[in-house]
Structure formats: C-alpha cells, structure tokens
Design a protein around this motif. Sequence first.
Motif, PDB file in Angstrom:
ATOM      1  N   UNK A  41       0.836  -1.194   0.000  1.00  0.00           N
ATOM      2  CA  UNK A  41       0.000   0.000   0.000  1.00  0.00           C
ATOM      3  C   UNK A  41       0.874   1.249   0.000  1.00  0.00           C
ATOM      4  N   UNK A  42       0.287   2.326  -0.465  1.00  0.00           N
ATOM      5  CA  UNK A  42       1.020   3.588  -0.577  1.00  0.00           C
ATOM      6  C   UNK A  42       1.578   4.064   0.773  1.00  0.00           C
ATOM      7  N   UNK A  43       0.751   3.906   1.832  1.00  0.00           N
ATOM      8  CA  UNK A  43       1.175   4.393   3.156  1.00  0.00           C
ATOM      9  C   UNK A  43       2.464   3.729   3.611  1.00  0.00           C
ATOM     10  N   UNK A  44       2.563   2.425   3.331  1.00  0.00           N
ATOM     11  CA  UNK A  44       3.751   1.698   3.783  1.00  0.00           C
ATOM     12  C   UNK A  44       4.997   2.133   3.004  1.00  0.00           C
ATOM     13  N   UNK A  45       4.826   2.331   1.698  1.00  0.00           N
ATOM     14  CA  UNK A  45       5.945   2.810   0.895  1.00  0.00           C
ATOM     15  C   UNK A  45       6.404   4.167   1.389  1.00  0.00           C
ATOM     16  N   UNK A  91       9.973   9.274  -6.628  1.00  0.00           N
ATOM     17  CA  UNK A  91       8.688   9.536  -7.272  1.00  0.00           C
ATOM     18  C   UNK A  91       7.751   8.394  -6.939  1.00  0.00           C
ATOM     19  N   UNK A  92       6.581   8.741  -6.395  1.00  0.00           N
ATOM     20  CA  UNK A  92       5.635   7.720  -5.963  1.00  0.00           C
ATOM     21  C   UNK A  92       4.275   8.004  -6.581  1.00  0.00           C
ATOM     22  N   UNK A  93       3.674   6.989  -7.172  1.00  0.00           N
ATOM     23  CA  UNK A  93       2.319   7.106  -7.707  1.00  0.00           C
ATOM     24  C   UNK A  93       1.394   6.360  -6.763  1.00  0.00           C
ATOM     25  N   UNK A  94       0.431   7.091  -6.209  1.00  0.00           N
ATOM     26  CA  UNK A  94      -0.387   6.559  -5.123  1.00  0.00           C
ATOM     27  C   UNK A  94      -1.156   5.287  -5.506  1.00  0.00           C
ATOM     28  N   UNK A  95      -1.731   5.264  -6.693  1.00  0.00           N
ATOM     29  CA  UNK A  95      -2.617   4.155  -7.054  1.00  0.00           C
ATOM     30  C   UNK A  95      -1.910   3.018  -7.797  1.00  0.00           C
ATOM     31  N   UNK A  96      -0.621   3.104  -8.024  1.00  0.00           N
ATOM     32  CA  UNK A  96       0.062   2.032  -8.749  1.00  0.00           C
ATOM     33  C   UNK A  96       0.207   0.787  -7.871  1.00  0.00           C
ATOM     34  N   UNK A  97       0.206  -0.399  -8.483  1.00  0.00           N
ATOM     35  CA  UNK A  97       0.400  -1.628  -7.691  1.00  0.00           C
ATOM     36  C   UNK A  97       1.725  -1.589  -6.924  1.00  0.00           C
ATOM     37  N   UNK A  98       2.773  -1.099  -7.562  1.00  0.00           N
ATOM     38  CA  UNK A  98       4.031  -0.843  -6.870  1.00  0.00           C
ATOM     39  C   UNK A  98       4.167   0.683  -6.820  1.00  0.00           C
ATOM     40  N   UNK A 118       6.779   8.031 -16.538  1.00  0.00           N
ATOM     41  CA  UNK A 118       6.229   7.045 -15.612  1.00  0.00           C
ATOM     42  C   UNK A 118       5.013   6.355 -16.200  1.00  0.00           C
ATOM     43  N   UNK A 119       4.690   5.188 -15.598  1.00  0.00           N
ATOM     44  CA  UNK A 119       3.431   4.519 -15.884  1.00  0.00           C
ATOM     45  C   UNK A 119       2.489   4.826 -14.733  1.00  0.00           C
ATOM     46  N   UNK A 120       1.245   5.148 -15.052  1.00  0.00           N
ATOM     47  CA  UNK A 120       0.253   5.341 -14.009  1.00  0.00           C
ATOM     48  C   UNK A 120      -0.911   4.403 -14.286  1.00  0.00           C
ATOM     49  N   UNK A 121      -1.259   3.600 -13.268  1.00  0.00           N
ATOM     50  CA  UNK A 121      -2.322   2.610 -13.446  1.00  0.00           C
ATOM     51  C   UNK A 121      -3.676   3.287 -13.594  1.00  0.00           C
ATOM     52  N   UNK A 122      -3.897   4.342 -12.828  1.00  0.00           N
ATOM     53  CA  UNK A 122      -5.165   5.062 -12.908  1.00  0.00           C
ATOM     54  C   UNK A 122      -4.936   6.477 -12.416  1.00  0.00           C
ATOM     55  N   UNK A 123      -5.986   7.278 -12.455  1.00  0.00           N
ATOM     56  CA  UNK A 123      -5.871   8.655 -11.977  1.00  0.00           C
ATOM     57  C   UNK A 123      -5.460   8.630 -10.509  1.00  0.00           C
ATOM     58  N   UNK A 124      -4.427   9.357 -10.163  1.00  0.00           N
ATOM     59  CA  UNK A 124      -4.000   9.349  -8.772  1.00  0.00           C
ATOM     60  C   UNK A 124      -3.102  10.543  -8.496  1.00  0.00           C
ATOM     61  N   UNK A 125      -2.744  10.668  -7.229  1.00  0.00           N
ATOM     62  CA  UNK A 125      -1.756  11.665  -6.868  1.00  0.00           C
ATOM     63  C   UNK A 125      -0.368  11.116  -7.184  1.00  0.00           C
ATOM     64  N   UNK A 126       0.500  11.982  -7.679  1.00  0.00           N
ATOM     65  CA  UNK A 126       1.902  11.620  -7.840  1.00  0.00           C
ATOM     66  C   UNK A 126       2.689  12.464  -6.852  1.00  0.00           C
ATOM     67  N   UNK A 127       3.529  11.816  -6.067  1.00  0.00           N
ATOM     68  CA  UNK A 127       4.303  12.488  -5.035  1.00  0.00           C
ATOM     69  C   UNK A 127       5.765  12.532  -5.422  1.00  0.00           C
ATOM     70  N   UNK A 128       6.401  13.656  -5.180  1.00  0.00           N
ATOM     71  CA  UNK A 128       7.855  13.725  -5.262  1.00  0.00           C
ATOM     72  C   UNK A 128       8.338  13.976  -3.844  1.00  0.00           C
ATOM     73  N   UNK A 129       9.220  13.123  -3.385  1.00  0.00           N
ATOM     74  CA  UNK A 129       9.719  13.233  -2.019  1.00  0.00           C
ATOM     75  C   UNK A 129      11.215  13.441  -2.065  1.00  0.00           C
ATOM     76  N   UNK A 130      11.668  14.506  -1.441  1.00  0.00           N
ATOM     77  CA  UNK A 130      13.096  14.778  -1.383  1.00  0.00           C
ATOM     78  C   UNK A 130      13.549  14.572   0.051  1.00  0.00           C
TER      79      UNK A 130
END
Lengths: 152, 103
Positions: A41-45, A91-98, A118-130
């Motif tokens: 899940x996104x939270x764990x990543x 770079x993290x895509x919230x709704x992607x399987x990975x 990037x590949x995006x599975x569906x509409x979602x938030x994309x996060x950039x974390x520095x």
Amino acid sequence: MKLNRRTFLKTSISLSAAGLALLESQPAAAEWSATDFAPVAFDQTLKQITKGKPVVETAKINLEIPEIAENGALVPVTVTSSLTDIKTISLIAEQNPVPLALQLNISPGIEPFLSARLKLASSSFVFAIAEADTVCYIVKKKVKVTIGGCGG
Amino acid sequence: MSSIKIRTKRLDGNTQIRTLISHPMEHGRNKDKTTNQLIPAHFIQVLTVKHNGKIAVTCNMGAGVSKDPYFAFLLKDGNPGDEIVIDWTDNLGNKDSEKHTIS
C-alpha cells in the motif's frame, strides 16, 4: 583442498579485505532494495521512504506533470528543486500496484533535476519526495489518466 | 547495437545528459495476448551515470517507469571532452553500458 586453521584464517582475512575494498569503492550508491519496490500500500511505501523523518510540504520543489494524461503508460514528469541539502528524490504514484516508481540518489556532482516518464495505473496523486538530513520534503499533484498504463 | 542512446548539451555552466534506453520494462502483470500467459517481470533496477569514472547518478527504479525509459539529469559543470558512461542492470541480471564524450 586441505583446510587447516592457518589457511582458513588467511583466506578469511583476504576475503574480508576484498569486501571492504568493494564497500569503499561505492560509498554513495544505495542498493536496490526489494522492500522499497514491493507491491504494498502507498502508506507503507511512504513510511519506508521517509524513514520516520518529519514530512514537510514545500514550494521549493517543482513537480511538472500533466494534469490530464491521455496515456497512462507514458506520463512525462520533471522534478526540479532549489533545495541544496537533499540526498534523494523519489517519485511515488499513489494508485500504482508498486507505488514507488524511481529513486534518484543526488551526488555532489549533479543538480537536483530529474526528468523521466512514468506509468500510471489510474488517476492518482503523484508524489515527489526529497529526503534531506532531518526532514523529508514532499509535493504532490493530481493526475487524471484517461487510459490506464497497467494491464496492456 | 547498444540499447542506450546518450545526448549531452551544455546549459549555463551545467551539462544536461539525456538518455533513452530500449527495454521492455514489464511489471509481470501483463498477459501475452497470443498464449494468455503472464509475461514475466523484466525491468531495469539500477541505472548509473559516471562522469570521468566517478559515479554522478545512481537511480533505482521499479517497473513503474515507462517502456523504453527516458531520463534527463543535470550535471554540475562538465567540459567538452569529458567522458560519460551510462550502464544499467535489470532484474534478470542483464547489463548494458555505453560511452559518450561531451562535445
């Protein structure tokens, strides 16, 4: 091969020396880790990437990504930053399987700039974390995908 | 032929490195349309860029990066004649490497 105590000690010393040399040659390179790129899940990543550091939203990172992506298999993204003390950009895509797509290690030789697709599975938030020494800076943008990138 | 294409450009004292790699970047959930079998995961895990032999960029990635990935990085300084080496390793252990000289 006859392995007595003396030869065993010698080989183990030379092996550990070789191991040390290997470590010293690439101090900055963080290893590819299967746990970071696990299908969780996104939270764990997010937890794994931020490593428990406080997360601060910032305007100093510029995440350029189209608001509407016609094709989720190919979404161009550019990250630039005026921050100087950051070590990695993820770079993290919230709704992607990975969720974690890629992680760039910033060495002293490069500017905090990254452009990729990037590949995006569906509409979602994309996060950039520095990641900096004590905090993690984060920016997010909503991307609407009209055709999914996963599942052909 | 190498799978890596490299272009460099001098920009205000920095050098922009652009690279295009031909790679399927399969994440293991797509099905082969003719056999109806899952296509095994096959994606680049680590990309490194060396500038004159020194590691400048290490980029870890998963299969969330598009097929035939494109990247652009910005190198501090960098002079004409400097050597850029890009190499990648994928999850099946394949590797490729390409040299480029900044012009």
